[in-house]
Motif scaffolding. Sequence first.
Motif, PDB file in Angstrom:
ATOM      1  N   UNK A   1      -8.903   4.795 -12.969  1.00  0.00           N
ATOM      2  CA  UNK A   1      -8.494   3.572 -13.672  1.00  0.00           C
ATOM      3  C   UNK A   1      -7.060   3.691 -14.186  1.00  0.00           C
ATOM      4  N   UNK A   2      -6.696   4.836 -14.689  1.00  0.00           N
ATOM      5  CA  UNK A   2      -5.371   5.020 -15.288  1.00  0.00           C
ATOM      6  C   UNK A   2      -4.257   4.750 -14.283  1.00  0.00           C
ATOM      7  N   UNK A   3      -4.485   5.100 -13.026  1.00  0.00           N
ATOM      8  CA  UNK A   3      -3.444   4.936 -12.017  1.00  0.00           C
ATOM      9  C   UNK A   3      -3.665   3.708 -11.139  1.00  0.00           C
ATOM     10  N   UNK A   4      -4.491   2.777 -11.588  1.00  0.00           N
ATOM     11  CA  UNK A   4      -4.747   1.556 -10.818  1.00  0.00           C
ATOM     12  C   UNK A   4      -3.468   0.770 -10.572  1.00  0.00           C
ATOM     13  N   UNK A   5      -2.609   0.707 -11.570  1.00  0.00           N
ATOM     14  CA  UNK A   5      -1.402  -0.096 -11.446  1.00  0.00           C
ATOM     15  C   UNK A   5      -0.295   0.655 -10.721  1.00  0.00           C
ATOM     16  N   UNK A   6      -0.346   1.970 -10.722  1.00  0.00           N
ATOM     17  CA  UNK A   6       0.563   2.734  -9.872  1.00  0.00           C
ATOM     18  C   UNK A   6       0.265   2.422  -8.402  1.00  0.00           C
ATOM     19  N   UNK A   7      -1.014   2.385  -8.069  1.00  0.00           N
ATOM     20  CA  UNK A   7      -1.385   2.055  -6.693  1.00  0.00           C
ATOM     21  C   UNK A   7      -0.969   0.626  -6.351  1.00  0.00           C
ATOM     22  N   UNK A   8      -1.095  -0.268  -7.327  1.00  0.00           N
ATOM     23  CA  UNK A   8      -0.677  -1.648  -7.088  1.00  0.00           C
ATOM     24  C   UNK A   8       0.812  -1.720  -6.769  1.00  0.00           C
ATOM     25  N   UNK A   9       1.617  -0.987  -7.516  1.00  0.00           N
ATOM     26  CA  UNK A   9       3.047  -0.967  -7.248  1.00  0.00           C
ATOM     27  C   UNK A   9       3.325  -0.420  -5.853  1.00  0.00           C
ATOM     28  N   UNK A  10       2.617   0.631  -5.478  1.00  0.00           N
ATOM     29  CA  UNK A  10       2.798   1.201  -4.139  1.00  0.00           C
ATOM     30  C   UNK A  10       2.331   0.247  -3.038  1.00  0.00           C
ATOM     31  N   UNK A  11       1.440  -0.666  -3.389  1.00  0.00           N
ATOM     32  CA  UNK A  11       0.954  -1.664  -2.424  1.00  0.00           C
ATOM     33  C   UNK A  11       1.852  -2.890  -2.354  1.00  0.00           C
ATOM     34  N   UNK A  12       2.874  -2.933  -3.195  1.00  0.00           N
ATOM     35  CA  UNK A  12       3.794  -4.065  -3.177  1.00  0.00           C
ATOM     36  C   UNK A  12       3.518  -5.125  -4.220  1.00  0.00           C
ATOM     37  N   UNK A  13       2.518  -4.906  -5.055  1.00  0.00           N
ATOM     38  CA  UNK A  13       2.233  -5.830  -6.164  1.00  0.00           C
ATOM     39  C   UNK A  13       3.087  -5.396  -7.357  1.00  0.00           C
ATOM     40  N   UNK A  14       4.240  -6.015  -7.507  1.00  0.00           N
ATOM     41  CA  UNK A  14       5.191  -5.503  -8.493  1.00  0.00           C
ATOM     42  C   UNK A  14       5.075  -6.172  -9.856  1.00  0.00           C
ATOM     43  N   UNK A  15       4.117  -7.065 -10.035  1.00  0.00           N
ATOM     44  CA  UNK A  15       3.837  -7.631 -11.355  1.00  0.00           C
ATOM     45  C   UNK A  15       2.476  -7.143 -11.810  1.00  0.00           C
ATOM     46  N   UNK A  16       2.469  -6.204 -12.742  1.00  0.00           N
ATOM     47  CA  UNK A  16       1.211  -5.608 -13.187  1.00  0.00           C
ATOM     48  C   UNK A  16       1.079  -5.752 -14.693  1.00  0.00           C
TER      49      UNK A  16
END
Length: 496
Positions: free
Chosen positions: A241-256
Motif C-alpha cells: 500500500x505504501x508504494x501504491x502511488x510510486x507504482x502509479x507514477x511509474x505507470x504514467x499517472x502523474x496526479x496522485x
Amino acid sequence: MRVSDWKKDVIKPSEIDKYLVDGKDFICEETINKKIKEGENPSDQYIEQIIEKALSVKTLAPEETAALLNVTSDKMWNRIFDAALELKKKVYDNRIVFFAPLYCSNLCVNNCEYCGFREKNCTEKRAILSPDEVKRETKSVLNEGHKRLILVFGEHPKSDIDYMIDSIKAVYEVQEKAPNSGKETNIRRVNINAAPMSIDKLKRLKETGIGTYQVFQETYHHETYNQVHPKDTLKGDYQWRLYALHRAMDAGLDDVAIGALFGLYDWKFEVMGLLYHTLDLEKRYGVGPHTISFPRITPASGSELSQNLPYQVSDEDFKKIVAVLRLSVPTAGLIITAREKPELKREVIKLGCTQTDASTRIGIGGYSDQINQDKQQFTIGDPRDLDDVIQEILKEGFIPSFCTAGYRCGRTGETIMGMLSHCVEGKFCKLNGVLTFREYLYDYASEETKRLGEAVIAKELKEIHQEQYFIDRPKLVEKFDHQYNDILIGKRDRYI
C-alpha cells in the motif's frame, strides 16, 4: 475466478522491493519520534522563520513541521492559522473546488477494523452497481451541478480493473440536461479511489482518461497498521500500500493523492508520515501529491473500533492538522470532506483547504435511491445539498469552482507543481473558477445562490481586470473575456 485464486495474483513482491532502500521503506518511526521530541518548545522566532519559508512556497523539512506541531501558545497558533489561509490564496487563489464521491461497490475481501465494508461485517448489505446503474447515479449527480466525480471501489475480484474501466466509461457516456437551462452537461473528469494495483493495471487505468489516483495509507505507524489490517488480507501488506502511488507514477499517472485516517494513531505522527510520503515522492519523481486528505474516523456499521477510537482527534487538533499540512506541503491541494459537520468545515476551509465534496451520498446507489442508505462505509456529518454548501462558501467570500481544465490542458504532475510553486496556477484557478461558476449560476443555482453568486463573480471579474498579473498578460485576459461571453450567450464547457 475464485476469490482465493484472484488474491494470490494481486500483490507483486517485485513491485515493492524495487522501491526499498536496504530492505526498508521510507517511514522510520524512530526518526519521526525523534523529530517530534526534538521539536518541543520552539521559539516564536523559529516559528516565524518556518512560516516565512512556507510562504515562499517551499516544502518544509521534517524538523520544521515537527516544530509547528509542537506549538503550544494560542497566539502562535492564530499566527499559523492566518498564514495557512494567506498561503492558500497565494498558491490557489480564492476558489474552492467541488466534487462528489460515487460509491460503486461495497464488496471487499479485506477486514479493516474501522470500516463498515469489511468482509466479516455480516450486517452489511452487499451491492455492486451495473454500468446502467452507474449511469443512473451519474445523472443524479449531474442534476445537482457537479462536474467532477471520484469513483470509490471496494477491493474484490468483481470490482477489479475491468469493472473500474467499465464504470469510468459509463460515467463519461452520460449526457444530461441541466434543470434550469436545459443545456447539455456531463461529468468532465473522473478521479479514482481504489486499492493498490500493479503497474500493468495502472497503465490500463491511465488509458481511460482519469484525473487523480487516490490511495490512503490510513496509518503510517507500522504496528497500528498491522493491528487494524489483518495479515491474512491484501490490505495487511503495509508496503504494498505504501508504494501504491510510486507504482502509479511509474505507470504514467502523474496526479496522485495521499491521505491518512485520523483516529487510529497519534495525529502528530500521522502528519509527519504524510510529509515523509510527500518527500519521498518529490525525491524520486520531482513531484509531490496533487492532494492530501485527512479524514477523521466516524462511526461505521458493525465496527466497534470506529465508535471507540484509541486516538480520538479533537476539533481543535483537527484544525491544527489542516493548518500544518498547508504550511508543510504548500503546493498540495487539501480536501475537507463531508465526514465533518458544517460548522467545523466552515472553519477549516479558512485554514487552507482547496476542495470539498457536497450533496454526498455514500450508500451504494445512494444518489438515485436516497431512501436506501444502509450500505454505508462510515457516517457523514454534512449531508447538505450542493446549492446549500455553495451559499455558505459565497458568504465567506470564496468562489465555488467546478474546474477540470488542468487535466485537459496538460497541467498535471510536474507541470502543475511547477506552476503552483511559482504561484501561476492559481491565476488559472481564478479564471476557470469564474467560468465554471458562471455556468453553475445559469444551469443549477437557486435564486438566493444567484443573488450571492453575482456579487462574488463581480468582485472576481474586477480583480481579473485590475490585477497586475493579468494587466501584463492582455492576451490571456482577452481569451478569458471571449470564453466568458460564450457562456453568457449559451455556450458551455469553456476553460483556460
